[in-house]
Scaffold this motif. Structure first.
Motif, PDB file in Angstrom:
ATOM      1  N   THR A 159      16.118  10.430  84.851  1.00  0.00           N
ATOM      2  CA  THR A 159      16.679  11.232  83.762  1.00  0.00           C
ATOM      3  C   THR A 159      17.373  12.469  84.326  1.00  0.00           C
ATOM      4  O   THR A 159      17.266  12.786  85.513  1.00  0.00           O
ATOM      5  N   GLY A 160      18.078  13.173  83.440  1.00  0.00           N
ATOM      6  CA  GLY A 160      18.770  14.373  83.863  1.00  0.00           C
ATOM      7  C   GLY A 160      17.808  15.445  84.367  1.00  0.00           C
ATOM      8  O   GLY A 160      18.101  16.152  85.347  1.00  0.00           O
ATOM      9  N   GLN A 161      16.655  15.579  83.711  1.00  0.00           N
ATOM     10  CA  GLN A 161      15.664  16.573  84.142  1.00  0.00           C
ATOM     11  C   GLN A 161      15.111  16.220  85.523  1.00  0.00           C
ATOM     12  O   GLN A 161      14.900  17.110  86.362  1.00  0.00           O
ATOM     13  N   GLU A 162      14.859  14.956  85.765  1.00  0.00           N
ATOM     14  CA  GLU A 162      14.356  14.529  87.071  1.00  0.00           C
ATOM     15  C   GLU A 162      15.381  14.793  88.172  1.00  0.00           C
ATOM     16  O   GLU A 162      15.026  15.180  89.292  1.00  0.00           O
ATOM     17  N   ILE A 163      16.669  14.557  87.860  1.00  0.00           N
ATOM     18  CA  ILE A 163      17.722  14.803  88.861  1.00  0.00           C
ATOM     19  C   ILE A 163      17.793  16.283  89.203  1.00  0.00           C
ATOM     20  O   ILE A 163      17.864  16.669  90.382  1.00  0.00           O
ATOM     21  N   LYS A 164      17.735  17.147  88.181  1.00  0.00           N
ATOM     22  CA  LYS A 164      17.801  18.592  88.427  1.00  0.00           C
ATOM     23  C   LYS A 164      16.596  19.074  89.224  1.00  0.00           C
ATOM     24  O   LYS A 164      16.720  19.894  90.152  1.00  0.00           O
ATOM     25  N   ALA A 165      15.413  18.569  88.868  1.00  0.00           N
ATOM     26  CA  ALA A 165      14.202  18.991  89.577  1.00  0.00           C
ATOM     27  C   ALA A 165      14.240  18.557  91.039  1.00  0.00           C
ATOM     28  O   ALA A 165      13.878  19.327  91.943  1.00  0.00           O
ATOM     29  N   ARG A 166      14.698  17.333  91.270  1.00  0.00           N
ATOM     30  CA  ARG A 166      14.791  16.838  92.637  1.00  0.00           C
ATOM     31  C   ARG A 166      15.830  17.613  93.434  1.00  0.00           C
ATOM     32  O   ARG A 166      15.641  17.909  94.626  1.00  0.00           O
ATOM     33  N   GLN A 194      26.747  17.497  97.621  1.00  0.00           N
ATOM     34  CA  GLN A 194      27.790  16.549  97.217  1.00  0.00           C
ATOM     35  C   GLN A 194      27.253  15.528  96.224  1.00  0.00           C
ATOM     36  O   GLN A 194      27.916  15.180  95.236  1.00  0.00           O
ATOM     37  N   ALA A 195      26.047  15.027  96.449  1.00  0.00           N
ATOM     38  CA  ALA A 195      25.450  14.039  95.545  1.00  0.00           C
ATOM     39  C   ALA A 195      25.228  14.634  94.160  1.00  0.00           C
ATOM     40  O   ALA A 195      25.516  13.994  93.136  1.00  0.00           O
ATOM     41  N   TYR A 196      24.732  15.865  94.106  1.00  0.00           N
ATOM     42  CA  TYR A 196      24.507  16.494  92.803  1.00  0.00           C
ATOM     43  C   TYR A 196      25.823  16.741  92.073  1.00  0.00           C
ATOM     44  O   TYR A 196      25.898  16.603  90.854  1.00  0.00           O
ATOM     45  N   ARG A 197      26.861  17.088  92.813  1.00  0.00           N
ATOM     46  CA  ARG A 197      28.173  17.309  92.195  1.00  0.00           C
ATOM     47  C   ARG A 197      28.691  16.018  91.559  1.00  0.00           C
ATOM     48  O   ARG A 197      29.248  16.028  90.459  1.00  0.00           O
ATOM     49  N   VAL A 198      28.512  14.887  92.241  1.00  0.00           N
ATOM     50  CA  VAL A 198      28.953  13.598  91.704  1.00  0.00           C
ATOM     51  C   VAL A 198      28.205  13.250  90.428  1.00  0.00           C
ATOM     52  O   VAL A 198      28.776  12.820  89.421  1.00  0.00           O
ATOM     53  N   LEU A 199      26.881  13.465  90.436  1.00  0.00           N
ATOM     54  CA  LEU A 199      26.081  13.129  89.263  1.00  0.00           C
ATOM     55  C   LEU A 199      26.380  14.058  88.083  1.00  0.00           C
ATOM     56  O   LEU A 199      26.362  13.627  86.930  1.00  0.00           O
ATOM     57  N   LYS A 200      26.694  15.307  88.379  1.00  0.00           N
ATOM     58  CA  LYS A 200      27.005  16.236  87.303  1.00  0.00           C
ATOM     59  C   LYS A 200      28.350  15.897  86.678  1.00  0.00           C
ATOM     60  O   LYS A 200      28.516  15.944  85.443  1.00  0.00           O
ATOM     61  N   GLN A 201      29.333  15.521  87.495  1.00  0.00           N
ATOM     62  CA  GLN A 201      30.634  15.126  86.955  1.00  0.00           C
ATOM     63  C   GLN A 201      30.545  13.846  86.132  1.00  0.00           C
ATOM     64  O   GLN A 201      31.318  13.643  85.199  1.00  0.00           O
ATOM     65  N   ALA A 202      29.577  12.986  86.490  1.00  0.00           N
ATOM     66  CA  ALA A 202      29.400  11.736  85.730  1.00  0.00           C
ATOM     67  C   ALA A 202      28.626  11.969  84.435  1.00  0.00           C
ATOM     68  O   ALA A 202      28.476  11.050  83.635  1.00  0.00           O
ATOM     69  N   GLY A 203      28.100  13.187  84.234  1.00  0.00           N
ATOM     70  CA  GLY A 203      27.374  13.484  83.007  1.00  0.00           C
ATOM     71  C   GLY A 203      25.938  13.012  83.013  1.00  0.00           C
ATOM     72  O   GLY A 203      25.314  12.891  81.950  1.00  0.00           O
ATOM     73  N   LEU A 204      25.367  12.766  84.177  1.00  0.00           N
ATOM     74  CA  LEU A 204      23.987  12.287  84.258  1.00  0.00           C
ATOM     75  C   LEU A 204      22.978  13.422  84.309  1.00  0.00           C
ATOM     76  O   LEU A 204      21.784  13.188  84.209  1.00  0.00           O
ATOM     77  N   CYS A 205      23.466  14.634  84.495  1.00  0.00           N
ATOM     78  CA  CYS A 205      22.538  15.767  84.536  1.00  0.00           C
ATOM     79  C   CYS A 205      23.232  17.030  84.010  1.00  0.00           C
ATOM     80  O   CYS A 205      24.435  17.030  83.777  1.00  0.00           O
TER      81      CYS A 205
END
Length: 205
Positions: A159-166, A194-205
Motif C-alpha cells: 500500500t501507499g503507507q507501506e511504501i512511504k514507511a519503507r 529514484q525508486a520512490y520517485r518512480v512510485l510517486k509519479q505512478a500515484g502508488l504513494c
C-alpha cells in the motif's frame, strides 16, 4: 505558292470525347428515336438492376417523370423511409431485451474434457459467474514500478503507507550522514530515491 502550305499540315482536329462510346452504344429505347443510347435510366420498382438505354435528351425527360414509388401506398413509403435510416437492417429498442434468457435446452459450455475450460482464456469474465463489482481490482505493476518496489524490498500488493514507511526507513539507514561515508551505501541511497520517485509519479504513494 503551294495550294496547301506547311502550316495546314500541323492542324489537328480534337476528337469528340463521346465519339467512341456513341459508335458502340445501342439505339435509344425512346419510341421513334434513332440516336445512340449512351445513358442509363432505371426501369423502376421490383426491377432493380435493370436499365433503359436513352440518349441524353430523352434520359433527361425520363428522369423528370420518374417516380420509384409510383403506385405504392403512403404507409409503405413511410415504412421504407424508416427502414432506410438503418440500411434496412433489423433493429431493437434498447432496454427491451434485458430479461431475455437462454433457452433451457441450450448448453452453457461446450462439450469435451475438463481441461478445455482451464485452457480457455476469459480475461473479461464473459462466460463465468458475474464478478463482485464491489471487490477492489488488483492493479498490475508495470515493469518500472515492479523494479522500484523490488528496490525498496516490497511486492506489488504494498500500500501507499507501506511504501512511504519503507522509504523513510531506508533513507535513514543509507543517508550519507548516517553511514560514515560508505560509498556502497551512497549508491544504495541513490537507488532508493529514484525508486520512490518512480512510485510517486505512478500515484502508488
Amino acid at each position: 505558292m503551294k495550294p496547301y502550305p506547311k502550316y495546314f499540315e500541323k492542324i489537328r482536329i480534337r476528337p469528340e470525347k463521346d465519339a467512341e462510346a456513341k459508335a458502340h452504344a445501342p439505339i435509344c429505347q425512346w419510341d421513334g428515336c434513332k440516336e445512340p443510347g449512351t445513358h442509363r435510366a432505371p426501369v423502376g420498382r421490383m426491377a432493380e438492376g435493370q436499365y433503359f438505354k436513352f440518349c441524353f435528351d430523352h434520359v433527361r425527360e425520363y428522369n423528370k417523370g420518374f417516380n420509384y414509388f409510383s403506385g405504392v401506398p403512403d404507409s409503405e413509403i413511410a415504412r421504407f423511409q424508416r427502414e432506410a435510416l438503418t440500411g434496412h437492417r433489423p433493429t431493437w429498442t434498447m432496454g427491451t431485451n434485458g430479461g431475455v434468457h437462454t433457452a433451457p435446452d441450450f448448453a452453457q459450455k461446450r462439450s469435451g474434457r475438463a481441461g478445455y475450460y482451464n485452457r480457455m482464456r476469459d480475461p473479461f469474465n464473459l462466460f463465468n459467474e458475474p464478478r463482485d463489482r464491489g471487490a477492489p481490482r488488483e492493479r498490475k505493476a508495470r515493469p518500472l514500478e515492479a523494479k522500484a518496489l523490488e528496490t525498496l524490498g516490497l511486492d506489488a500488493k504494498a500500500t501507499g503507507q507501506e511504501i512511504k514507511a519503507r522509504y523513510k526507513e531506508l533513507v535513514k539507514r543509507h543517508h550519507p550522514d548516517a553511514n560514515g561515508g560508505d560509498r556502497g551505501s551512497e549508491d544504495r541511497f541513490r537507488d532508493v530515491l529514484q525508486a520512490y520517485r518512480v512510485l510517486k509519479q505512478a500515484g502508488l504513494c
